[in-house]
Structures are given as structure tokens and as C-alpha cells.
Enzyme design. Structure first.
Site, PDB file in Angstrom:
ATOM      1  N   CYS A 299       0.789  -1.236   0.000  1.00 20.60           N
ATOM      2  CA  CYS A 299       0.000   0.000   0.000  1.00 20.60           C
ATOM      3  C   CYS A 299       0.821   1.286   0.000  1.00 20.60           C
ATOM      4  O   CYS A 299       0.595   2.146  -0.856  1.00 20.60           O
ATOM      5  CB  CYS A 299      -0.968   0.046   1.167  1.00 20.60           C
ATOM      6  SG  CYS A 299      -1.618  -1.524   1.657  1.00 20.60           S
ATOM      7  N   ARG A 328       6.476 -11.063   5.663  1.00 22.51           N
ATOM      8  CA  ARG A 328       5.921 -10.827   6.999  1.00 22.51           C
ATOM      9  C   ARG A 328       6.498 -11.872   7.937  1.00 22.51           C
ATOM     10  O   ARG A 328       6.519 -13.061   7.600  1.00 22.51           O
ATOM     11  CB  ARG A 328       4.387 -10.964   6.979  1.00 22.51           C
ATOM     12  CG  ARG A 328       3.747  -9.901   6.142  1.00 22.51           C
ATOM     13  CD  ARG A 328       2.246 -10.051   6.122  1.00 22.51           C
ATOM     14  NE  ARG A 328       1.695  -9.126   5.124  1.00 22.51           N
ATOM     15  CZ  ARG A 328       0.421  -9.063   4.787  1.00 22.51           C
ATOM     16  NH1 ARG A 328      -0.441  -9.869   5.365  1.00 22.51           N
ATOM     17  NH2 ARG A 328       0.012  -8.214   3.878  1.00 22.51           N
ATOM     18  N   GLN A 346       1.459 -10.964  -3.432  1.00 18.03           N
ATOM     19  CA  GLN A 346       0.051 -10.578  -3.402  1.00 18.03           C
ATOM     20  C   GLN A 346      -0.356 -10.076  -4.779  1.00 18.03           C
ATOM     21  O   GLN A 346       0.379  -9.300  -5.389  1.00 18.03           O
ATOM     22  CB  GLN A 346      -0.152  -9.429  -2.418  1.00 18.03           C
ATOM     23  CG  GLN A 346      -0.282  -9.860  -0.985  1.00 18.03           C
ATOM     24  CD  GLN A 346      -0.671  -8.692  -0.111  1.00 18.03           C
ATOM     25  OE1 GLN A 346      -0.079  -7.618  -0.200  1.00 18.03           O
ATOM     26  NE2 GLN A 346      -1.661  -8.873   0.720  1.00 18.03           N
ATOM     27  N   ASP A 348      -2.122  -7.694  -5.742  1.00 17.17           N
ATOM     28  CA  ASP A 348      -2.687  -6.520  -5.111  1.00 17.17           C
ATOM     29  C   ASP A 348      -3.193  -5.512  -6.148  1.00 17.17           C
ATOM     30  O   ASP A 348      -2.756  -5.530  -7.286  1.00 17.17           O
ATOM     31  CB  ASP A 348      -1.569  -5.852  -4.299  1.00 17.17           C
ATOM     32  CG  ASP A 348      -2.093  -5.264  -3.006  1.00 17.17           C
ATOM     33  OD1 ASP A 348      -3.311  -5.088  -2.877  1.00 17.17           O
ATOM     34  OD2 ASP A 348      -1.253  -4.980  -2.126  1.00 17.17           O
ATOM     35  N   HIS A 350      -4.640  -1.190  -5.924  1.00 16.50           N
ATOM     36  CA  HIS A 350      -5.205  -0.041  -5.215  1.00 16.50           C
ATOM     37  C   HIS A 350      -5.972   0.788  -6.217  1.00 16.50           C
ATOM     38  O   HIS A 350      -5.442   1.110  -7.275  1.00 16.50           O
ATOM     39  CB  HIS A 350      -4.099   0.759  -4.539  1.00 16.50           C
ATOM     40  CG  HIS A 350      -3.437  -0.022  -3.442  1.00 16.50           C
ATOM     41  ND1 HIS A 350      -2.335  -0.820  -3.662  1.00 16.50           N
ATOM     42  CD2 HIS A 350      -3.778  -0.192  -2.137  1.00 16.50           C
ATOM     43  CE1 HIS A 350      -2.011  -1.431  -2.530  1.00 16.50           C
ATOM     44  NE2 HIS A 350      -2.866  -1.076  -1.591  1.00 16.50           N
ATOM     45  N   LYS A 429     -15.487  -4.094   4.433  1.00 19.54           N
ATOM     46  CA  LYS A 429     -14.837  -4.926   3.421  1.00 19.54           C
ATOM     47  C   LYS A 429     -15.702  -6.092   2.985  1.00 19.54           C
ATOM     48  O   LYS A 429     -16.641  -6.473   3.671  1.00 19.54           O
ATOM     49  CB  LYS A 429     -13.504  -5.438   3.947  1.00 19.54           C
ATOM     50  CG  LYS A 429     -13.636  -6.461   5.055  1.00 19.54           C
ATOM     51  CD  LYS A 429     -12.334  -7.220   5.227  1.00 19.54           C
ATOM     52  CE  LYS A 429     -12.477  -8.261   6.312  1.00 19.54           C
ATOM     53  NZ  LYS A 429     -11.340  -9.167   6.364  1.00 19.54           N
ATOM     54  N   HIS A 475      -8.422  -1.149  -1.447  1.00 19.77           N
ATOM     55  CA  HIS A 475      -7.383  -2.172  -1.611  1.00 19.77           C
ATOM     56  C   HIS A 475      -8.116  -3.448  -2.005  1.00 19.77           C
ATOM     57  O   HIS A 475      -9.192  -3.723  -1.475  1.00 19.77           O
ATOM     58  CB  HIS A 475      -6.662  -2.521  -0.306  1.00 19.77           C
ATOM     59  CG  HIS A 475      -6.249  -1.390   0.541  1.00 19.77           C
ATOM     60  ND1 HIS A 475      -4.946  -0.995   0.680  1.00 19.77           N
ATOM     61  CD2 HIS A 475      -6.958  -0.567   1.339  1.00 19.77           C
ATOM     62  CE1 HIS A 475      -4.858   0.001   1.528  1.00 19.77           C
ATOM     63  NE2 HIS A 475      -6.068   0.278   1.942  1.00 19.77           N
TER      64      HIS A 475
HETATM   65 ZN   LIG Z   1      -3.270  -2.009   0.221  1.00 19.41          ZN
END
Ligand SMILES: [Zn+2]
Ligand SMILES: [Zn+2]
Length: 600
Positions: A299, A328, A346, A348, A350, A429, A475
Site C-alpha cells: 500500500c 511478513r 500478493q 494486489d 489499489h 470490506k 485495496h
Molecule cells: Zn493495500
């Protein structure tokens, strides 16, 4: 991506947590209604243990995602014979059909009562309850337990049960405390349901992605990097196929792709809040005496890209995808194959938008995720998590956002459940739970609205009014983590990937050495069609080569000998359908090409 459960969570902090729960999960449909049933089963378990060994001390015994457990303090734990004896005693308790009754006591009487039972763990729990709270117990036959309930009404309802495993567990989960013995079990109202569940567990074991990943040479793990998976050549083919498919859908849906650095400065992580709230899960490094961290989320990088130039309302929406490798720190005891790792990619994205664009954008995301899952034949269900008590931002914003999310799901005709108050503090979410062939449910996709990050990073765009406005940020992930999704696919297909997804699609097997030259013609002809083909021209018996190809789960084996070479043909064996007879090379090439394309 997003999270919810820990109060100190930042965007994206906790999806891995949920994944753990799901990784050990079995069929859907248990859930809330089974809670009282499984909790009652745990009481039957404790009742049986106390009948057999009255000195054993009881700790906690909750219902869990699939079944129940009870933690006991008993010298030496429980042997296999003990477990059998417990199951027998549980049968007696069920058969006796005790009524399960609730009763309450004032606090001081409750303390006296538990002291008389000589249950130190219960006493500790009881004393931790707030003053003035009603103290309830549940009783069945000669057994009673400090318990908030609820329970089923009679022990006879617990018709079918099985104790599934035994493990050590620290009191309060703290390794400074005493190690207790945890007995896990599963139960159902009907024997057929229990049998089906146990069969599913067996099936899951046979499909274990760690075993198949090794056999099919897809990935490996090494002590040199615990939790950091290595992709082997065939696994890399699979991963690239997933990425190609993903990119195709995202390109069509108007996404642009970025890549942000793996390592970013402490200052940035302070700005995003991760340094204060998520540092224990981050790997940090020093560069030129300055602190940096390996990104646990994509992010902040994406926010910097958004801020890299002035944005106008005409630029929005921006759909910014990133296949980001994140790290992580997870405790070593929680690592599990590729299901739970310390480094993962990920898928991902945005999305930056004006408030007016929210409905269309969310709807687009849901349709995209739906499309993506369809490619693998996955059914899914959706959960919507709404405003929690510690929500940040204006209630009107939350109400509007939740309204939008609901409308989108309603319009799409998606079946969804609502988890009231279960959203992250920074926004509501939607979670996607896919269902695999053996009925297990896996949370993969997440769509998370975020009221916090645009503020922290002071994101802005210029509106039609010439004023600065704050964009809405969403996200989202679809696969979740690519490595984990691969593990799910391995188990879902039991390693028998559909043709388009198979790392090796065709293997050409020679009957004798002098067929090698024709076999090479076959290989190159098929490679020209864009197929993944291997040649097995070893001087081995054909039966042996077929067996190996079958174990490698290659969809098509082409046997070529003198006859095939003469006729320009191939003798086709299908992994799933057995012998398909002889086909001309042209005919097979055509069939394979078509099958390959239909998968995408
Ligand atoms: Zn994010
Ligand atoms: Zn209880």
C-alpha cells in the site's frame, strides 16, 4: 490486504491471520449453527475425562471452526488407549441422555462452588470476570462447567463424534505457563455426516500440497529459509500461467501495473503507521546507518505512486495493480507449506476514485474476481463486514459505503452474509470464500475500503470545482497470495491440473531408440502450437515410462513406435480417460491446441 481482527491493525495487516483459520478448515455450512453443538460436545468430552480420571483439571473447551477441543491438565497427558477409553465413556454419556441445564450463582457463591470442585483454571477464569456479571454454569448428570453457553438440550443429540487429535497447548497460549494437553474432536447430529467429514479429512491428506508439491516438483522448502518457498521449474510454469491469466483479465478491466520497491525507509513506514503498529512482523535493515524495512504490504508504495504527480478528477478512477512480493514475520510454529509462509506475492491493486465512482468500481472488482475464479471452476460465497465500534471516520461515510457495497452485491445477485461490526476500523470490506472439490472453504479475495490511508498520505485530486478533494481508496486482492492460491489449486485438483494449467501438457514416449527422430518431430510440431511438451526417449521399457508420466499427472502421453512413425500418427493415452487410440499427428495437434485455448 486488509484485515480486521486485531485492534492495532493497519490496512492489510491481518489477512494472513484469517488464512490460518481457513487453512485448517473443512466443509462450509458448520459455522454459527454448529457452535452450540460443538461446544456441547466439548462438555461431553470433559465429562468423560472427569468420570475416568477425576483428578484431571479442566482449562478451556470451546467450539472451533470445525469441531471442538478441550484443554486438560493431567500428568503425562493421554495415550492412544486413553483416547479410546474417553470415546467409550463419551458414548455412555450420550446414551444416558442427560439433560443439559443452565444455572446461575452470585459471584461469591460461584467462587465457593468452583473452589469446592478444586478446579484452579476455572477459578482463575471466574475471578477474571467483571464484578456484577451473572455467572452461569451448565450441568449434565454429575458434571458441571463454568460456561456462558449456549448448548443443545440433551446429550443424546450428539449422536456421532470422533476425537481426532491430541497436542500440547500452553495455558492462555503463553509459553511461560504450564503446558496442557488439548484433545480435538469433531461431531455431528448424524453418523453419515461424521463419516463424510472423516472421508474428507482422509481425502485432504492424500491431496496435501506439501506432498504433491514434492512429487510433482513444483516447489521446495529449505532450512536455509524457513517460510521462504523456492519455486522449482514446474512450479514457476504454474505461477507464470496464473500471472498471465490474471494480467489478461486485469488488462481487459482497465488496470495499469506498477512495481514498488521491496525495501523502503522507516520514515515511510512511520507515515503509514506500520512502524508503530506492525513492526514485530516486519524485517528491518540498516542502509548507510538509516533504518529501512522490507515491505509487509504494497500500500504505501502505491500511495507514493499516486502522489507522484498532481491528479485531477479526469484521471480517476485509477486502477493500479501490483504483483508485489511481501515479507511478513510469522512465528516458525505457524508456518505450513505454501499455505502459510513468510514471503508471498500478493495480486494486489489499489483503486483511487471519486465518491461517485464507488459503486461502479466496487461492482467492477466483484465481477473481475468472479471471472477470475470461474476460470478454475470455483464456486464462492461472499461476506460483508460492517462498521466496528472503534471505527474511524464519519458515520455517514460508513453508512454510505456499506450501502454501496450492499447494493453492488444485490445487483450482482451474489449470495452474501453480513458480519455486523466485523469490519476493520478503517473501512468496511467484502471477503470471497472459494469452495474446493472436497467442500473446504478458503478465504482468498478481499475488497477493502479505506478511510484512513488517503488521510495519512494526504492524497488529493482536483475536482471539477477547482478545489482539492480526497479520493476514496480501495485495496483488493483476488488470488490473495499467489503461493497460497497455488497450494489451494494443487489440493483442489489433487495435482491433476486442467490441461491449460498443467506445467507439462504432453509427454512423448518412444518405444525404442530408433523412434527418437520421429518423436522429436512430434515434439517440435506440438511446441509450434504453443504447447508444453517433454520427450522421454530413454532406453527404458514403455510400461515404465507410461507409469512415470502417469505419476507426474501429465494430461497426454503420446506413444510413438515404428507403426506411428510410418503413419505420421501418435498413440494417445489420456491421464484421465486412459487409452484413446491412434490419431494422426495433425489431428492431435489440433485437438490439443483447441483444448489449451478453451481453458483460458
Ligand atoms: Zn493495500
Ligand atoms: Zn462450556
Amino acid at each position: 490486504m486488509p484485515n480486521q481482527k486485531q485492534s492495532n491493525d493497519l490496512p492489510d495487516a491481518d489477512d494472513r491471520k484469517e488464512q490460518v483459520v481457513m487453512a485448517t478448515t473443512a466443509p462450509d455450512g458448520g459455522g454459527q449453527d454448529m457452535h452450540a453443538f460443538w461446544h456441547s460436545s466439548s462438555h461431553v468430552l470433559a465429562h468423560a475425562v472427569k468420570n475416568l480420571w477425576p483428578d484431571t483439571k479442566l482449562a478451556i473447551g470451546p467450539a472451533i471452526e470445525n469441531g471442538f477441543y478441550y484443554d486438560f491438565d493431567r500428568e503425562g497427558g493421554f495415550s492412544t488407549e486413553d483416547i479410546q477409553a474417553i470415546e467409550e465413556e463419551m458414548k455412555n454419556i450420550v446414551k444416558a441422555n442427560y439433560k443439559i441445564e443452565r444455572f446461575t450463582l452470585p459471584r461469591d457463591e460461584a467462587i465457593t462452588y468452583v473452589k469446592a470442585q478444586d478446579e484452579p483454571y476455572k477459578l482463575e477464569m471466574l475471578e477474571a470476570l467483571p464484578e456484577g456479571e451473572e455467572i452461569s454454569f451448565y450441568r449434565q448428570g454429575g458434571f458441571s462447567d463454568l460456561c456462558a453457553g449456549p448448548h443443545v438440550r440433551y446429550t443424546k443429540q450428539i449422536k456421532a463424534f470422533k476425537l481426532t487429535s491430541v497436542s500440547g497447548a500452553y495455558w492462555h497460549g503463553d509459553e511461560k505457563n504450564k503446558m496442557l494437553t488439548r484433545i480435538y474432536g469433531i461431531s455431528f447430529p448424524r453418523k453419515e455426516e461424521l463419516d463424510a467429514y472423516l472421508a474428507m479429512l482422509e481425502e485432504a491428506k492424500a491431496r496435501d500440497h506439501r506432498k504433491l508439491g514434492r512429487e510433482l516438483e513444483l516447489f521446495m522448502l529449505s532450512d536455509a529459509g524457513p517460510g521462504f518457498p523456492f519455486m522449482l521449474p514446474k512450479g514457476m510454469v504454474l505461477k507464470d500461467l496464473l500471472v498471465d491469466y490474471w494480467k489478461k483479465l486485469h488488462d481487459k478491466a482497465g488496470y495499469v501495473l506498477i512495481q514498488t520497491p521491496l525495501i523502503l525507509s522507516r520514515t515511510l513506514w512511520e507515515e503509514s503507521g506500520h512502524w508503530d503498529h506492525y513492526k514485530d512482523n516486519m524485517y528491518t535493515v540498516k542502509i548507510d546507518d538509516m533504518d529501512y524495512a522490507v515491505k509487509p504490504m504494497n500500500c504505501p508504495g502505491a500511495m507514493l505512486v499516486f502522489k507522484s504527480k498532481p491528479r485531477s478528477y479526469r484521471d480517476l478512477p485509477i486502477r493500479m495493480g501490483e504483483l508485489g512480493l511481501v515479507h511478513r514475520h510469522e512465528k516458525s510454529g505457524t508456518l505450513l507449506g505454501m499455505m502459510r509462509v513468510r514471503a508471498f506475492t500478493q495480486d494486489d491493486a489499489h483503486l483511487f476514485m471519486t465518491p461517485d465512482q464507488m459503486a461502479d468500481e466496487i461492482s467492477g472488482i466483484v465481477r473481475l474476481i468472479d471471472d477470475l475464479y470461474r476460470g478454475f471452476g470455483f464456486q464462492f460465497r461472499v461476506e460483508l463486514s460492517t462498521r466496528p465500534e472503534n471505527a474511524m471516520g464519519a458515520i455517514e461515510d460508513w453508512d454510505r459505503a456499506e450501502e454501496v457495497l450492499k447494493n453492488v452485491l444485490d445487483d450482482l445477485g451474489a449470495a452474501y452474509t453480513i458480519n455486523e461490526g466485523d469490519g476493520a476500523f478503517y473501512g468496511p470490506k467484502i471477503d470471497f470464500h472459494i469452495r474446493d472439490t472436497i467442500g473446504r472453504s478458503w478465504q482468498c479475495g478481499t475488497v477493502q475500503l479505506d478511510f484512513q490511508m488517503p488521510q495519512r498520505f494526504e492524497l488529493e485530486y482536483t475536482g471539477p470545482d477547482g478545489e482539492k478533494h480526497r479520493p476514496i481508496v480501495v485495496h483488493r486482492v483476488a488470488y490473495g497470495a499467489l503461493e497460497r492460491f497455488m497450494a489451494i489449486l494443487i489440493e483442489h485438483f489433487a495435482g491433476k491440473f486442467p490441461f491449460w494449467l498443467s506445467p507439462d501438457q504432453v509427454r512423448v514416449l518412444t518405444i525404442s531408440q530408433h523412434n527418437t527422430s520421429y518423436a522429436q518431430t512430434v515434439v517440435s510440431r506440438l511446441k509450434d502450437q504453443g504447447l508444453r511438451v517433454e520427450l522421454d526417449a530413454r532406453d527404458e521399457k514403455i510400461g515404465y515410462k507410461i507409469r512415470e508420466a502417469q505419476l507426474a499427472k501429465v494430461p497426454y502421453m503420446l506413444v510413438v513406435g515404428d507403426k506411428e512413425a510410418e503413419e505420421g500418427a501418435v498413440s494417445v493415452r489420456s491421464r484421465d480417460e486412459g487409452n484413446l487410440g491412434s490419431l494422426s499427428l495433425d489431428a492431435f495437434a489440433d485437438k490439443a491446441r483447441k483444448e489449451n485455448q478453451s481453458g483460458l
